[in-house]
Design an enzyme around this catalytic site. Structure first.
Site, PDB file in Angstrom:
ATOM      1  N   GLU A  96       0.815  -1.208   0.000  1.00 21.98           N
ATOM      2  CA  GLU A  96       0.000   0.000   0.000  1.00 21.98           C
ATOM      3  C   GLU A  96       0.857   1.271   0.000  1.00 21.98           C
ATOM      4  O   GLU A  96       0.551   2.226  -0.694  1.00 21.98           O
ATOM      5  CB  GLU A  96      -0.918  -0.010   1.223  1.00 21.98           C
ATOM      6  CG  GLU A  96      -2.124   0.877   1.028  1.00 21.98           C
ATOM      7  CD  GLU A  96      -2.913   1.035   2.304  1.00 21.98           C
ATOM      8  OE1 GLU A  96      -2.804   0.166   3.185  1.00 21.98           O
ATOM      9  OE2 GLU A  96      -3.637   2.033   2.408  1.00 21.98           O
ATOM     10  N   ASP A  97       1.932   1.258   0.788  1.00 20.43           N
ATOM     11  CA  ASP A  97       2.659   2.509   1.022  1.00 20.43           C
ATOM     12  C   ASP A  97       4.008   2.621   0.330  1.00 20.43           C
ATOM     13  O   ASP A  97       4.637   3.680   0.373  1.00 20.43           O
ATOM     14  CB  ASP A  97       2.891   2.701   2.531  1.00 20.43           C
ATOM     15  CG  ASP A  97       1.583   2.835   3.294  1.00 20.43           C
ATOM     16  OD1 ASP A  97       0.562   3.122   2.645  1.00 20.43           O
ATOM     17  OD2 ASP A  97       1.587   2.648   4.520  1.00 20.43           O
TER      18      ASP A  97
END
Ligand code: MN
Length: 759
Positions: free
Chosen positions: A94-95
């Site tokens: 996600e990051d």
């Protein structure tokens, strides 16, 4: 490592991170398998590198967060190596620049799948937030999304760590996260039997949501601590003595209620802190072998109730029958010497572990009990546990429901969540198919749908979807909605759109059929009028003229049949016309006396008998076949036994009477009426069967017009309804009034006087 923050000593930081990692390793000790440790190390290295430039709000390196989540996953939930790996990597896709493919390459399918689930889950939560959908939806989402329950468990660990480290966040963010936690994550933990986590999540949320009440309770708990300890000691003393004498291996604790549950009690009961009586419970935990668990618990129970009187209405036996999430314990509430009720919980060490850590602990015990090859049984044990949890989530049995209170799982069982190719979420009912999905996207997509790719694989329209599926609809301009589509779509939208499309299609076909019929009739020098259409649709036993035209268009009614029918009706009406003209020709009353017939003795007013005139002492009856009423055109028929019978001139029997017994017919008329006597007559109502139609009819008859009904009978065949009603009316105006009112009722097609042949 990072030169953006010169104040931080990078070497020191590196050392601290390694320290945290070592601590994690210590709590994963039970995952002895060498391969597991290697994989955990690899995951740590990958996560460390991926998050190397990131920091949390508090300023500390981001990697502390995945390490802490991994630690919760192993030591507080009891999950294994794969979950630790996933927890370490849970924020990478996600990051950071890493992808699910990278995960698959480095850690295999399962890890990739779980991390994908975690990523999807947060993206879903973000979408929900943007669209400001209700929490309800995302609660369901969380449950249905994950094919692997570990996704949910790691998400819970993630949330717990975030809640523990929320101090440096903005107040509005704190409130949002705390509300979500209270609403979604705490009940979820409860559902999964993770009591310790559930309680902590509630207390942490409560701390941010209602800081004043939270502080008040914490302070009062601290202030009353000594007093409570004294009470617990005094209460426990006789029990402890007896347990020792009986040689029970046990541990006794005073368990204080959580801050949040005290607050809830205060609110629901409207009492101050001081009056919440069950602020604590005594917990007696035995150290038992598996084989003597139950007996040990009952022994302790027996000792406790030797000293204190139990309240029978507050006794719970979850040892004989554990709760659906695996919770086992005996609960009893007894009266203390000081006149206060005290809850006593009795359980074994194993039961206590299960209660605190959920079923993961349960399987841990099972494994060691078996003593089989560790790694092997750890895997099976875990799988069994997952299966059990999944079962719990998927089967909303009543016991499970009472356990989860506000956690309405049946909702989730009725809905699935499916993704579009661009990652948008769609909610559909549980049995929804690809075709439902297509209609959900757009009705134009639905009617042109020829199939769908589900998770990249091609399936037919009727394929049933599962939560988490990603669906790509395939369309073709040549496609048209089919009747059989209705058999496998479940959404109202798809159903109505298909029906609508089919209707349009039928209308088009019917137009073709009608044109065809008109062309053929033209060749016979005929035109298609309403009367002929009605006759045809009756003859071929179809419900509507549209059905008739469709059948003609589809050639299931051949024009030859139509031609035959038309010929036969022509002959019939020819015959009738001939007959009628003959009768009307001889219909003038000619009372020629015949030998066998009795002599009619009509009174004055010429030869006409006047019905309803009391001064005329004529013996007459109104014929039942045509039930004449004042205002009807009538004639009298002299019978042998019943005097003069009065018929309507258009009675179906009139032709027979007047042609064969003309000499017995006498003219008749109605006396002008003053009294409001009623006459019975029959009407026949035909129409389209519909709910409430009978009710509407009887309402019109009895209420609106105050007409009495003598009898009423309804029949219905294939949607066509027939009503036979005998009404009491004063005369023809009254009846016509009634008929015109009835005609206004929706669904009624035709109303006629009902006559019967052969009186
Ligand atoms: Mn996280």
């Amino acid at each position: 490592m990072s030169d953006k923050m010169p104040a931080i000593d990078p070497e020191k930081e590196k050392q601290d991170i390694l320290k945290a990692y070592k601590k994690l390793l210590r709590s994963t000790k039970r995952h002895e398998a060498k391969g597991d440790l290697k994989m955990i190390r690899k995951a740590f290295d990958v996560a460390l590198d991926a998050h190397k430039d990131m920091r949390r709000k508090s300023g500390e390196p981001y990697i502390y967060h995945p390490i802490a989540v991994a630690e919760i996953v192993t030591s507080e939930i009891g999950l294994g190596a794969k979950s630790i790996v996933c927890a370490l990597l849970h924020d990478t896709v996600e990051d950071t620049d890493l992808t699910v493919e990278d995960m698959r390459r480095m850690f295999g399918d399962k890890v990739a799948q779980i991390i994908d689930g975690l990523t999807k889950l947060s993206s879903v939560l973000d979408i929900q937030e943007d669209k400001s959908l209700q929490a309800e939806n995302f609660r369901k989402m969380l449950l249905t999304m994950s094919s692997d329950i570990r996704v949910i468990l790691i998400k819970l660990a993630d949330r717990l760590h975030n809640m523990r480290t929320m101090d440096s966040m903005r107040r509005d963010k704190q409130l949002k996260i705390a509300s979500e936690t209270m609403y979604l994550y705490a009940p979820l933990a409860h559902r999964l039997g993770l009591y310790a986590i559930k309680t902590e999540l509630e207390d942490l949320s409560f701390k941010y949501l209602e800081p004043e009440l939270y502080d008040e309770i914490v302070t009062k708990l601290r202030d009353t601590q000594r007093q409570r300890t004294r009470f617990i000691n005094k209460f426990s003393f006789p029990i402890i003595n007896s347990l020792n004498e009986a040689g029970v291996d046990y541990e006794i604790k005073g368990r204080t209620k959580s801050v949040y549950s005290i607050a809830r009690k205060m609110k629901t009961q409207g009492v101050p802190f001081e009056e919440v009586y069950d602020i604590f419970a005594i917990r007696i935990i035995t150290n038992s072998k598996m084989s003597t668990e139950k007996a040990d618990c009952w022994k302790v129970y027996s000792i406790v109730t030797d000293h204190y009187v139990p309240n029978p209405s507050r006794f719970r036996d979850w040892v004989s029958k554990p709760k659906s999430n695996g919770y086992e314990s005996l609960h009893t509430t007894v009266m203390s010497d000081s006149g206060k009720w005290v809850e006593v919980q009795v359980r074994t060490k194993r039961m206590d572990d299960v209660a605190e850590k959920g079923l993961a602990a349960h399987w841990k015990y099972k494994e060691s009990g078996r003593g089989t090859a560790q790694a092997q049984s750890a895997e099976t044990g875990f799988d069994e546990w997952l299966a059990r949890i999944r079962e719990l989530l998927e089967s909303p049995d009543p016991n499970a429901i009472d356990f989860v209170d506000d956690f309405k799982l049946n909702l989730f069982a009725e809905e699935i969540f499916v993704f579009t190719p661009t990652g948008e979420v769609r909610t559909l009912p549980a049995d929804a198919t690809s075709l439902d999905f297509a209609f959900d996207i757009h009705s134009e997509v639905g009617v042109r749908c020829i199939g769908a790719k589900v998770n990249g694989k091609l399936y037919p329209l009727s394929h049933q979807l599962k939560s988490g599926d990603q669906v790509e609809v395939l369309t073709s301009n040549k496609q048209k909605p089919k009747e059989d589509w209705l058999a496998f779509v479940v959404t109202a939208k798809a159903k109505s759109k298909i029906k609508q499309a089919l209707k349009e299609e039928n209308r088009r076909i019917a137009m073709d059929g009608k044109e065809l019929l008109e062309r053929k009739l033209k060749q016979m020098k005929m035109t298609l009028d309403r009367d002929l259409t009605n006759k045809l649709h009756k003859h071929f036993k179809v419900q509507t003229s549209q059905d008739l035209f469709i059948k003609i268009a589809k050639k299931s009614i051949d024009f030859k049949e139509i031609k035959e029918f038309i010929e036969s009706t022509k002959n019939a009406s020819k015959w009738y016309n001939v007959l009628r003209s003959r009768i009307t020709g001889t219909s003038s009353p000619s009372p020629t006396p015949a030998e066998a017939a009795p002599k009619p003795k009509p009174k004055e007013k010429g030869d006409t008998i006047v019905i309803g005139d009391a001064s005329q002492k004529v013996d007459y009856v109104l014929a039942k076949c045509c039930t004449p009423i004042p205002g009807d055109d009538i004639f009298g028929f002299v019978t042998i036994n019943e005097g003069i019978k009065v018929h309507r001139t258009n009675c179906p029997n009139a032709i027979n009477i007047r042609s064969n017994y003309a000499y017995r017919v006498v003219p008749a008329s109605w006396a002008s009426k003053e009294d409001h006597t009623s006459f019975v007559t029959g009407i026949l109502i035909t129409g389209i069967d519909d709910v409430g139609l009978v009710n509407s009819i009887t309402t019109v008859i009895s209420k609106d017009l105050n007409v009495n009904m003598q009898s009423i009978a309804f029949e219905s065949h294939d949607g066509v309804f027939e009503g036979h009603i005998k009404v009491m009316v004063e005369g023809i105006h009254h009846l016509n009034n009634l008929i015109s009112n009835l005609k206004k009722v929706n669904g009624i097609k035709k109303i006629v006087r009902e006559d019967e042949l052969d009186d």
